[in-house]
Write a protein that holds these residues in place. Structure first.
Motif, PDB file in Angstrom:
ATOM      1  N   VAL A   1      83.176  -0.932  31.229  1.00  0.00           N
ATOM      2  CA  VAL A   1      83.015  -1.890  29.759  1.00  0.00           C
ATOM      3  C   VAL A   1      83.907  -1.259  28.600  1.00  0.00           C
ATOM      4  N   LEU A   2      84.639  -2.363  28.253  1.00  0.00           N
ATOM      5  CA  LEU A   2      85.439  -2.027  27.012  1.00  0.00           C
ATOM      6  C   LEU A   2      84.934  -2.828  26.148  1.00  0.00           C
ATOM      7  N   ALA A   3      84.659  -2.460  25.460  1.00  0.00           N
ATOM      8  CA  ALA A   3      84.168  -3.161  23.610  1.00  0.00           C
ATOM      9  C   ALA A   3      85.554  -2.793  22.294  1.00  0.00           C
ATOM     10  N   ILE A   4      85.461  -4.121  22.453  1.00  0.00           N
ATOM     11  CA  ILE A   4      86.462  -4.422  20.862  1.00  0.00           C
ATOM     12  C   ILE A   4      85.800  -4.751  19.692  1.00  0.00           C
ATOM     13  N   PRO A   5      85.441  -3.959  18.741  1.00  0.00           N
ATOM     14  CA  PRO A   5      85.608  -4.092  17.433  1.00  0.00           C
ATOM     15  C   PRO A   5      86.800  -5.340  16.811  1.00  0.00           C
ATOM     16  N   ALA A   6      85.830  -6.544  16.246  1.00  0.00           N
ATOM     17  CA  ALA A   6      86.879  -6.960  15.440  1.00  0.00           C
ATOM     18  C   ALA A   6      86.542  -7.913  14.746  1.00  0.00           C
ATOM     19  N   LEU A   7      88.027  -8.016  13.922  1.00  0.00           N
ATOM     20  CA  LEU A   7      87.994  -8.874  12.146  1.00  0.00           C
ATOM     21  C   LEU A   7      88.696  -9.928  12.508  1.00  0.00           C
ATOM     22  N   ASN A   8      88.137 -11.775  13.290  1.00  0.00           N
ATOM     23  CA  ASN A   8      89.425 -12.255  13.517  1.00  0.00           C
ATOM     24  C   ASN A   8      88.864 -13.893  13.215  1.00  0.00           C
ATOM     25  N   LYS A   9      90.059 -14.630  12.715  1.00  0.00           N
ATOM     26  CA  LYS A   9      90.171 -15.576  12.188  1.00  0.00           C
ATOM     27  C   LYS A   9      89.915 -16.557  13.981  1.00  0.00           C
ATOM     28  N   ASP A  10      91.266 -15.646  14.477  1.00  0.00           N
ATOM     29  CA  ASP A  10      91.503 -16.839  15.367  1.00  0.00           C
ATOM     30  C   ASP A  10      90.363 -16.673  17.062  1.00  0.00           C
ATOM     31  N   VAL A  11      89.282 -16.889  16.522  1.00  0.00           N
ATOM     32  CA  VAL A  11      88.266 -16.978  17.783  1.00  0.00           C
ATOM     33  C   VAL A  11      88.751 -17.196  18.815  1.00  0.00           C
ATOM     34  N   LYS A  12      88.848 -18.482  18.821  1.00  0.00           N
ATOM     35  CA  LYS A  12      89.008 -19.151  20.707  1.00  0.00           C
ATOM     36  C   LYS A  12      90.492 -18.450  20.557  1.00  0.00           C
ATOM     37  N   THR A  13      90.976 -17.302  20.559  1.00  0.00           N
ATOM     38  CA  THR A  13      91.885 -16.617  21.466  1.00  0.00           C
ATOM     39  C   THR A  13      91.376 -15.422  21.480  1.00  0.00           C
ATOM     40  N   PHE A  14      91.391 -14.389  20.879  1.00  0.00           N
ATOM     41  CA  PHE A  14      90.483 -14.054  21.413  1.00  0.00           C
ATOM     42  C   PHE A  14      88.761 -14.160  22.322  1.00  0.00           C
ATOM     43  N   ASP A  15      88.320 -14.981  22.490  1.00  0.00           N
ATOM     44  CA  ASP A  15      87.529 -16.005  23.304  1.00  0.00           C
ATOM     45  C   ASP A  15      88.052 -15.871  24.872  1.00  0.00           C
ATOM     46  N   GLN A  16      89.528 -16.586  24.572  1.00  0.00           N
ATOM     47  CA  GLN A  16      90.110 -16.352  26.198  1.00  0.00           C
ATOM     48  C   GLN A  16      90.629 -14.689  26.307  1.00  0.00           C
ATOM     49  N   MET A  17      90.941 -14.059  25.789  1.00  0.00           N
ATOM     50  CA  MET A  17      91.721 -13.358  25.894  1.00  0.00           C
ATOM     51  C   MET A  17      90.436 -12.410  27.127  1.00  0.00           C
ATOM     52  N   ALA A  18      88.789 -12.032  26.039  1.00  0.00           N
ATOM     53  CA  ALA A  18      88.084 -11.697  26.287  1.00  0.00           C
ATOM     54  C   ALA A  18      87.364 -11.945  28.213  1.00  0.00           C
ATOM     55  N   LEU A  19      87.860 -13.489  28.115  1.00  0.00           N
ATOM     56  CA  LEU A  19      87.185 -14.198  30.117  1.00  0.00           C
ATOM     57  C   LEU A  19      88.231 -13.398  29.779  1.00  0.00           C
ATOM     58  N   ALA A  20      89.748 -13.838  30.004  1.00  0.00           N
ATOM     59  CA  ALA A  20      90.935 -12.891  31.188  1.00  0.00           C
ATOM     60  C   ALA A  20      90.713 -11.535  31.249  1.00  0.00           C
ATOM     61  N   LEU A  21      91.055 -10.576  30.413  1.00  0.00           N
ATOM     62  CA  LEU A  21      90.693  -9.439  30.558  1.00  0.00           C
ATOM     63  C   LEU A  21      89.142  -8.633  31.210  1.00  0.00           C
ATOM     64  N   HIS A  22      88.003  -9.945  31.357  1.00  0.00           N
ATOM     65  CA  HIS A  22      87.227  -9.114  32.374  1.00  0.00           C
ATOM     66  C   HIS A  22      87.134  -9.368  33.728  1.00  0.00           C
ATOM     67  N   TYR A  23      88.582 -10.455  34.021  1.00  0.00           N
ATOM     68  CA  TYR A  23      89.150 -10.663  35.196  1.00  0.00           C
ATOM     69  C   TYR A  23      89.539  -9.287  35.634  1.00  0.00           C
ATOM     70  N   HIS A  24      90.845  -9.186  34.969  1.00  0.00           N
ATOM     71  CA  HIS A  24      92.093  -8.316  35.000  1.00  0.00           C
ATOM     72  C   HIS A  24      91.570  -7.152  35.518  1.00  0.00           C
ATOM     73  N   MET A  25      90.366  -6.923  34.373  1.00  0.00           N
ATOM     74  CA  MET A  25      90.063  -5.405  34.496  1.00  0.00           C
ATOM     75  C   MET A  25      88.787  -5.143  35.052  1.00  0.00           C
ATOM     76  N   PHE A  26      88.169  -6.508  35.725  1.00  0.00           N
ATOM     77  CA  PHE A  26      86.758  -6.335  36.506  1.00  0.00           C
ATOM     78  C   PHE A  26      85.662  -5.684  35.915  1.00  0.00           C
ATOM     79  N   GLN A  27      85.692  -6.244  34.554  1.00  0.00           N
ATOM     80  CA  GLN A  27      84.371  -5.373  34.330  1.00  0.00           C
ATOM     81  C   GLN A  27      83.629  -6.144  32.513  1.00  0.00           C
ATOM     82  N   LEU A  28      82.504  -5.584  32.117  1.00  0.00           N
ATOM     83  CA  LEU A  28      81.414  -6.013  31.306  1.00  0.00           C
ATOM     84  C   LEU A  28      83.057  -5.756  30.133  1.00  0.00           C
ATOM     85  N   VAL A  29      83.600  -7.523  29.137  1.00  0.00           N
ATOM     86  CA  VAL A  29      84.213  -7.227  28.013  1.00  0.00           C
ATOM     87  C   VAL A  29      83.016  -7.768  27.216  1.00  0.00           C
TER      88      VAL A  29
END
Length: 201
Positions: A147-175
């Motif tokens: 499990v990878l947890a990412i505490p964030a303070l980010n206005k760019d919600v769309k980019t971070f949502d896409q990043m989490a989606l990509a990371l969960h495939y790449h790392m094959f784990q809960l993000v």
């Protein structure tokens, strides 16, 4: 369920980047972890961590551990942030730097997810906001964490949502991304063959 005051309902509380002042850890978060027997991962406000170096951005793991010899003990581990976000780098314009990257280690926290002694723990890890964009870190953690947890303070919600989606495939784990409520965009993805089951919340 976690708001009803019953014990043992909250396993892990994740708070966003820069969410808690270090002075409030012992007075507020440690008693909360003791009362609920829950782990906490929280972003801390900027602070100095050694001597006169510039301020750092970091998170803190607060981990209750039960021991037959010592009872309930609270362990804390600091997770640093190496890569400053562009708006943080802007603080360093001219003169001595105000903020600096700081990630001397990467913590892996073993969570005993069931009572059976034969099962290995689930390995939790974290990347503070912009560090989650470090693909080298993702590659290093792919086969060792669950499990990878990412505490964030980010206005760019769309980019971070896409990043989490990509990371969960790449790392094959809960993000899990825990973003500041001002911007929303907290999410969790896990690798599941059914597309409708991949987005946890």
């Amino acid at each position: 369920e976690t708001h009803k005051g019953t014990e043992g309902r909250l396993d892990w509380l994740i708070l966003p980047e820069l969410a808690v002042h270090p002075s409030d850890v012992r007075t507020h978060l440690v008693p909360f972890a003791r009362a609920h027997r829950s782990m906490i991962l929280t972003g801390l406000t900027y602070q100095q961590v050694s001597g006169v170096r510039p301020l750092v951005n970091s998170a803190l793991w607060i981990i209750p551990e039960l021991s037959n010899a010592y009872g309930l003990q609270i362990r804390t581990c600091r997770q640093g942030k190496q890569h400053l976000a562009p708006n943080e780098q802007a603080f360093n314009g001219g003169g001595a730097p105000t903020l600096t990257g700081f990630r001397p280690c990467q913590w892996l926290i073993g969570y005993p997810w069931c009572d059976a002694g034969s099962n290995r723990p689930i390995w939790l890890t974290a990347a503070v906001c912009y560090d989650a964009t470090d693909l080298g870190l993702a590659v290093d953690l792919r086969d060792v964490s669950d499990v990878l947890a990412i505490p964030a303070l980010n206005k760019d919600v769309k980019t971070f949502d896409q990043m989490a989606l990509a990371l969960h495939y790449h790392m094959f784990q809960l993000v899990v991304v825990a973003n500041n409520g001002q911007y929303g965009g907290s999410n969790a993805y896990w690798p599941h063959k059914e597309a409708h089951s991949r987005h946890v919340f």
